[in-house]
Motif scaffolding. Structure first.
Motif, PDB file in Angstrom:
ATOM      1  N   TYR A 206      41.607  32.814  38.911  1.00 33.49           N
ATOM      2  CA  TYR A 206      41.296  32.673  37.353  1.00 33.49           C
ATOM      3  C   TYR A 206      41.097  33.883  36.825  1.00 33.49           C
ATOM      4  O   TYR A 206      39.991  34.248  35.895  1.00 33.49           O
ATOM      5  CB  TYR A 206      40.062  31.667  37.337  1.00 33.49           C
ATOM      6  CG  TYR A 206      40.254  30.372  37.694  1.00 33.49           C
ATOM      7  CD1 TYR A 206      40.591  29.472  36.684  1.00 33.49           C
ATOM      8  CD2 TYR A 206      40.353  29.759  38.888  1.00 33.49           C
ATOM      9  CE1 TYR A 206      40.962  28.047  37.015  1.00 33.49           C
ATOM     10  CE2 TYR A 206      40.418  28.350  39.216  1.00 33.49           C
ATOM     11  CZ  TYR A 206      40.924  27.556  38.309  1.00 33.49           C
ATOM     12  OH  TYR A 206      41.292  26.410  38.514  1.00 33.49           O
ATOM     13  N   PHE A 208      42.919  35.353  34.943  1.00 34.30           N
ATOM     14  CA  PHE A 208      43.031  35.254  33.454  1.00 34.30           C
ATOM     15  C   PHE A 208      42.078  35.150  32.510  1.00 34.30           C
ATOM     16  O   PHE A 208      42.101  35.318  31.121  1.00 34.30           O
ATOM     17  CB  PHE A 208      44.341  34.358  33.250  1.00 34.30           C
ATOM     18  CG  PHE A 208      45.267  34.500  31.765  1.00 34.30           C
ATOM     19  CD1 PHE A 208      45.587  35.682  31.383  1.00 34.30           C
ATOM     20  CD2 PHE A 208      45.318  33.229  31.100  1.00 34.30           C
ATOM     21  CE1 PHE A 208      46.292  35.844  30.418  1.00 34.30           C
ATOM     22  CE2 PHE A 208      46.035  33.244  30.069  1.00 34.30           C
ATOM     23  CZ  PHE A 208      46.574  34.621  29.467  1.00 34.30           C
ATOM     24  N   MET A 212      42.623  30.491  31.110  1.00 33.31           N
ATOM     25  CA  MET A 212      42.783  29.183  31.791  1.00 33.31           C
ATOM     26  C   MET A 212      41.892  28.097  31.604  1.00 33.31           C
ATOM     27  O   MET A 212      42.100  27.151  32.361  1.00 33.31           O
ATOM     28  CB  MET A 212      42.594  29.964  33.373  1.00 33.31           C
ATOM     29  CG  MET A 212      43.753  31.011  33.785  1.00 33.31           C
ATOM     30  SD  MET A 212      43.932  31.466  35.115  1.00 33.31           S
ATOM     31  CE  MET A 212      44.681  30.085  36.054  1.00 33.31           C
ATOM     32  N   GLY A 221      50.712  26.547  34.287  1.00 35.03           N
ATOM     33  CA  GLY A 221      50.068  27.780  34.938  1.00 35.03           C
ATOM     34  C   GLY A 221      48.881  26.987  35.703  1.00 35.03           C
ATOM     35  O   GLY A 221      48.362  25.819  35.329  1.00 35.03           O
ATOM     36  N   SER A 222      48.527  27.459  36.984  1.00 31.34           N
ATOM     37  CA  SER A 222      47.399  27.319  37.626  1.00 31.34           C
ATOM     38  C   SER A 222      46.858  28.513  38.499  1.00 31.34           C
ATOM     39  O   SER A 222      47.320  29.602  38.333  1.00 31.34           O
ATOM     40  CB  SER A 222      47.928  26.277  38.661  1.00 31.34           C
ATOM     41  OG  SER A 222      48.717  26.859  39.542  1.00 31.34           O
ATOM     42  N   PRO A 223      45.845  28.150  39.116  1.00 29.63           N
ATOM     43  CA  PRO A 223      45.256  29.455  40.066  1.00 29.63           C
ATOM     44  C   PRO A 223      46.377  30.049  40.919  1.00 29.63           C
ATOM     45  O   PRO A 223      46.392  31.130  41.343  1.00 29.63           O
ATOM     46  CB  PRO A 223      44.264  28.932  41.001  1.00 29.63           C
ATOM     47  CG  PRO A 223      43.745  27.924  40.037  1.00 29.63           C
ATOM     48  CD  PRO A 223      44.979  27.498  39.220  1.00 29.63           C
ATOM     49  N   THR A 240      50.909  31.257  25.497  1.00 31.11           N
ATOM     50  CA  THR A 240      49.837  31.393  26.222  1.00 31.11           C
ATOM     51  C   THR A 240      50.727  31.402  27.553  1.00 31.11           C
ATOM     52  O   THR A 240      50.013  31.929  28.458  1.00 31.11           O
ATOM     53  CB  THR A 240      48.912  29.966  26.139  1.00 31.11           C
ATOM     54  OG1 THR A 240      48.052  30.109  24.934  1.00 31.11           O
ATOM     55  CG2 THR A 240      47.784  29.863  27.262  1.00 31.11           C
ATOM     56  N   GLU A 241      51.374  30.708  27.689  1.00 26.15           N
ATOM     57  CA  GLU A 241      52.243  30.345  29.123  1.00 26.15           C
ATOM     58  C   GLU A 241      52.870  31.791  29.530  1.00 26.15           C
ATOM     59  O   GLU A 241      52.832  32.234  30.539  1.00 26.15           O
ATOM     60  CB  GLU A 241      53.209  29.434  29.191  1.00 26.15           C
ATOM     61  CG  GLU A 241      52.707  28.085  29.099  1.00 26.15           C
ATOM     62  CD  GLU A 241      53.527  26.942  28.686  1.00 26.15           C
ATOM     63  OE1 GLU A 241      53.272  25.848  29.357  1.00 26.15           O
ATOM     64  OE2 GLU A 241      54.573  26.934  28.016  1.00 26.15           O
ATOM     65  N   LEU A 244      50.386  34.562  30.458  1.00 27.08           N
ATOM     66  CA  LEU A 244      49.853  34.203  31.831  1.00 27.08           C
ATOM     67  C   LEU A 244      50.842  34.825  32.512  1.00 27.08           C
ATOM     68  O   LEU A 244      50.591  35.514  33.551  1.00 27.08           O
ATOM     69  CB  LEU A 244      49.571  32.775  31.913  1.00 27.08           C
ATOM     70  CG  LEU A 244      49.268  32.396  33.298  1.00 27.08           C
ATOM     71  CD1 LEU A 244      47.953  33.374  33.854  1.00 27.08           C
ATOM     72  CD2 LEU A 244      49.064  31.037  33.586  1.00 27.08           C
TER      73      LEU A 244
END
Length: 262
Positions: A206, A208, A212, A221-223, A240-241, A244
């Motif tokens: 996390y 970011f 997130m 997105g994910s961890p 946002t994507e 990330l």
């Protein structure tokens, strides 16, 4: 498991008696790993499993290969933004690569897949050894990586046999069609590829920050890594994507730099 014949010894079974010559049963000393310097970090694993550490020139630019397969351009958009993030760290440079397409052109035409960006070269398995860090991107197929990327990993047998990629840091980024389409599973089912090569999986966690946790928009997105929702194919990656993805590039570059220059 019969009595006295499994993991648990029988009470009637006498314990082994040591003979006069105990040196034959003594374990051999572990093989010494040659290290040229306390500050060396460039690890090369050769076929006999001996780890050789060599000094990395201080003025050498470190390379992070961003390797991807993209059918409709969603993963490619993340890859290009990821390169920007890697290049933002002094002394580290990202190199974009595609993996080979496995579908015939007539099938791609029927699927309305756009032409590939020919300015981005196709990577061969043998070239992976030249990377200091790796970021692999691919769309999902039923919660796992697309066949094109799997075919690429399947071609790395020689590198696996000699463990040439052991110790290299690597991460993933993905594209899925729906919110329940595999943003996490597509990445974690790919970890097996790294494990067998002895590579180090580097998730973003996390790191970011608030981006997130925000719930005010649909975002991938994910961890495990950056991600994008493609929808029916018409949706493009949001800012946002893309942000990330850029963050993941910077994060990986920072990890690589610490590994090779600390």
């Amino acid at each position: 498991m019969g009595k006295g014949g499994g993991c648990v010894p029988s009470k009637k079974q006498k314990p082994p008696v040591a003979t006069g010559n105990t040196s034959a049963a003594a374990p051999s000393a572990p093989r010494e790993i040659p290290v040229t310097s306390e500050e060396t970090v460039d690890v090369d694993v050769v076929a006999d499993s001996t780890v050789v550490v060599e000094q990395q020139p201080s003025d050498q630019t470190l390379k992070v290969f961003v390797v991807f397969y993209s059918m409709y351009g969603h993963v490619e958009s993340l890859a290009k933004r990821m390169k920007k993030g890697v290049d933002g760290i002094d002394g580290v440079e990202a190199v974009l690569y595609r993996v080979a397409e496995t579908l015939p052109q007539e099938v791609l035409d029927k699927m309305h897949a756009p032409p590939k960006d020919e300015s981005i070269p196709i990577l061969t398995a043998a070239e992976l050894e030249k990377a200091d860090g790796l970021l692999f991107g691919f769309p999902t197929r039923y919660g796992a990586m697309a066949a094109q990327m799997k075919a690429f990993f399947d071609s790395t047998g020689q590198l696996w046999q000699e463990q040439k990629l052991a110790g290299k840091p690597a991460g993933f980024f993905v594209s899925t069609g729906t919110q329940g389409g595999g943003q996490e599973t597509t990445a974690w089912t790919a970890i097996t590829q790294l494990a067998h090569h002895g590579m180090l999986f580097v998730p973003i966690g996390y790191t970011f920050g608030a981006g997130m946790f925000s719930m005010d928009e649909v975002k991938g997105g994910s961890p495990y890594g950056a991600g994008v929702y493609a929808g029916d194919g018409s949706r493009e990656a949001s800012e946002t994507e893309l942000s990330l993805a850029e963050h993941q590039g910077k994060y990986m570059a920072s990890i690589v730099k610490r590994m090779f220059t600390s």
